[in-house]
Motif scaffolding. Structure first.
Motif, PDB file in Angstrom:
ATOM      1  N   ARG A  70      25.672  -4.300  38.090  1.00 55.24           N
ATOM      2  CA  ARG A  70      24.772  -3.480  37.279  1.00 55.24           C
ATOM      3  C   ARG A  70      24.168  -4.383  36.212  1.00 55.24           C
ATOM      4  NH1 ARG A  70      29.217   0.118  33.821  1.00 55.24           N
ATOM      5  NH2 ARG A  70      30.092  -1.661  32.640  1.00 55.24           N
ATOM      6  N   TRP A  71      23.061  -3.936  35.628  1.00 57.27           N
ATOM      7  CA  TRP A  71      22.373  -4.684  34.586  1.00 57.27           C
ATOM      8  C   TRP A  71      22.310  -3.845  33.314  1.00 57.27           C
ATOM      9  CZ3 TRP A  71      17.636  -4.709  38.279  1.00 57.27           C
ATOM     10  CH2 TRP A  71      17.910  -5.499  39.402  1.00 57.27           C
ATOM     11  N   HIS A  72      22.286  -4.504  32.173  1.00 55.45           N
ATOM     12  CA  HIS A  72      21.992  -3.774  30.937  1.00 55.45           C
ATOM     13  C   HIS A  72      21.341  -4.686  29.911  1.00 55.45           C
ATOM     14  CE1 HIS A  72      25.847  -5.207  29.077  1.00 55.45           C
ATOM     15  NE2 HIS A  72      26.318  -5.023  30.290  1.00 55.45           N
ATOM     16  N   HIS A  73      20.524  -4.084  29.068  1.00 57.47           N
ATOM     17  CA  HIS A  73      19.730  -4.796  28.074  1.00 57.47           C
ATOM     18  C   HIS A  73      20.613  -5.321  26.945  1.00 57.47           C
ATOM     19  CE1 HIS A  73      17.159  -5.077  24.462  1.00 57.47           C
ATOM     20  NE2 HIS A  73      16.222  -5.466  25.316  1.00 57.47           N
ATOM     21  N   LEU A  74      20.256  -6.478  26.421  1.00 51.67           N
ATOM     22  CA  LEU A  74      20.924  -7.049  25.258  1.00 51.67           C
ATOM     23  C   LEU A  74      19.878  -7.375  24.183  1.00 51.67           C
ATOM     24  CD1 LEU A  74      23.380  -9.635  26.896  1.00 51.67           C
ATOM     25  CD2 LEU A  74      23.976  -7.389  25.956  1.00 51.67           C
ATOM     26  N   GLY A  75      20.292  -7.311  22.934  1.00 54.59           N
ATOM     27  CA  GLY A  75      19.400  -7.705  21.854  1.00 54.59           C
ATOM     28  C   GLY A  75      18.469  -6.605  21.389  1.00 54.59           C
ATOM     29  N   ASP A  76      17.541  -7.002  20.501  1.00 52.04           N
ATOM     30  CA  ASP A  76      16.617  -6.052  19.881  1.00 52.04           C
ATOM     31  C   ASP A  76      15.179  -6.218  20.358  1.00 52.04           C
ATOM     32  OD1 ASP A  76      18.715  -5.057  18.263  1.00 52.04           O
ATOM     33  OD2 ASP A  76      18.425  -6.715  16.846  1.00 52.04           O
ATOM     34  N   GLU A  77      14.949  -7.077  21.343  1.00 48.48           N
ATOM     35  CA  GLU A  77      13.597  -7.322  21.825  1.00 48.48           C
ATOM     36  C   GLU A  77      13.429  -6.815  23.262  1.00 48.48           C
ATOM     37  OE1 GLU A  77      12.897 -11.468  21.535  1.00 48.48           O
ATOM     38  OE2 GLU A  77      13.078 -11.544  19.335  1.00 48.48           O
ATOM     39  N   THR A  78      12.185  -6.647  23.658  1.00 47.20           N
ATOM     40  CA  THR A  78      11.891  -6.270  25.036  1.00 47.20           C
ATOM     41  C   THR A  78      12.355  -7.377  25.980  1.00 47.20           C
ATOM     42  OG1 THR A  78       9.962  -4.985  24.374  1.00 47.20           O
ATOM     43  CG2 THR A  78      10.054  -5.700  26.677  1.00 47.20           C
ATOM     44  N   THR A  79      13.006  -6.988  27.063  1.00 51.34           N
ATOM     45  CA  THR A  79      13.436  -7.946  28.080  1.00 51.34           C
ATOM     46  C   THR A  79      12.563  -7.782  29.319  1.00 51.34           C
ATOM     47  OG1 THR A  79      15.734  -8.042  27.342  1.00 51.34           O
ATOM     48  CG2 THR A  79      15.314  -8.613  29.641  1.00 51.34           C
ATOM     49  N   ARG A  80      12.088  -8.904  29.829  1.00 48.21           N
ATOM     50  CA  ARG A  80      11.331  -8.912  31.079  1.00 48.21           C
ATOM     51  C   ARG A  80      12.007  -9.894  32.021  1.00 48.21           C
ATOM     52  NH1 ARG A  80       5.854  -6.922  29.426  1.00 48.21           N
ATOM     53  NH2 ARG A  80       5.170  -7.281  31.564  1.00 48.21           N
ATOM     54  N   PHE A  81      12.195  -9.492  33.280  1.00 47.90           N
ATOM     55  CA  PHE A  81      12.764 -10.432  34.240  1.00 47.90           C
ATOM     56  C   PHE A  81      12.181 -10.190  35.630  1.00 47.90           C
ATOM     57  CE2 PHE A  81      15.691  -6.810  34.177  1.00 47.90           C
ATOM     58  CZ  PHE A  81      16.028  -6.614  35.498  1.00 47.90           C
ATOM     59  N   VAL A  82      12.170 -11.263  36.400  1.00 47.51           N
ATOM     60  CA  VAL A  82      11.713 -11.194  37.795  1.00 47.51           C
ATOM     61  C   VAL A  82      12.925 -11.099  38.691  1.00 47.51           C
ATOM     62  CG1 VAL A  82      10.503 -12.420  39.647  1.00 47.51           C
ATOM     63  CG2 VAL A  82       9.608 -12.494  37.304  1.00 47.51           C
ATOM     64  N   HIS A  83      12.885 -10.134  39.612  1.00 51.38           N
ATOM     65  CA  HIS A  83      13.992  -9.888  40.529  1.00 51.38           C
ATOM     66  C   HIS A  83      13.508 -10.150  41.948  1.00 51.38           C
ATOM     67  CE1 HIS A  83      16.158  -6.952  43.212  1.00 51.38           C
ATOM     68  NE2 HIS A  83      17.173  -7.583  42.672  1.00 51.38           N
TER      69      HIS A  83
END
Length: 201
Positions: free
Chosen positions: A183-196
């Motif tokens: 599973r995935w989850h967001h970290l930090g206070d900024e928008t996260t963008r990733f390529v899957h």
């Protein structure tokens, strides 16, 4: 006087993607000899909603699509990816069908980048702080995640009741077997963008 042919309205990228998704779901359901009611019941969805998905009037969240794919004995990636229309395909930054990840009010979204005939599936995920990315999932194959902005955590279930967490920051890449529950989850206070990028087993 001959009537002048009227130009056909241009279907945008999102319209084509929804049509291709609906066709893929309907085709796979018919291939298995299942009715709308059977698939909807087993996936925990309503028949009208599933009908809207098949007729391109509704875009399911990935959570709903995972349920549909499970009943249809396939993967969301195989259903999401439409056909390749040319040897060279360019998807602009504002193109590619967007799909919410969950049915929550605040959820991340996925932007599909590849078509069905490719040997892999590629998508961009955009995750705002507090957005949900769903629970554990597993399938056959391998996948790669490359973080282009922000931070992401990837939890892997080692099969013995232990969860191993990998923290990925901007520029980090991770490759793993999708047979491992993850599973995935967001970290930090900024928008996260990733390529899957995923490839079937």
């Amino acid at each position: 006087m001959a009537a002048t042919a009227q130009p056909q309205p241009r279907r945008d990228h999102s319209t084509r993607a929804l049509e291709e998704l609906g066709q893929a779901v309907r085709s796979r359901r018919n291939q298995l000899g299942l009715t709308l009611s059977q698939v909807a019941d087993q996936a925990g969805l309503s028949v009208p909603f599933l009908s809207q998905v098949e007729t391109s009037f509704a875009a399911p969240s990935l959570t709903s699509l995972f349920a549909i794919a499970s009943v249809l004995e396939t993967t969301p990636e195989r259903l999401l990816a439409g056909p390749v229309s040319a040897d060279v395909v360019v998807t602009g930054r504002d193109e590619g069908q967007r799909y919410d990840i969950t049915d929550a009010l605040q959820t991340a979204f996925r932007r599909q980048l590849t078509g069905l005939e490719e040997p892999f599936s590629a998508a961009e995920y955009v995750v705002e702080p507090g957005s949900r990315l769903g629970g554990f999932f597993s399938s056959e194959g391998r996948e790669m995640i490359h973080v282009t902005c922000g931070m992401l955590a990837v939890d892997l279930d080692d099969g013995d009741g232990h969860i191993v967490t990998h923290r990925l920051a901007e520029g980090d890449t991770m490759i793993y077997s999708t047979a491992t529950r993850h599973r995935w989850h967001h970290l930090g206070d900024e928008t996260t963008r990733f390529v899957h990028v995923s490839a079937p087993g």
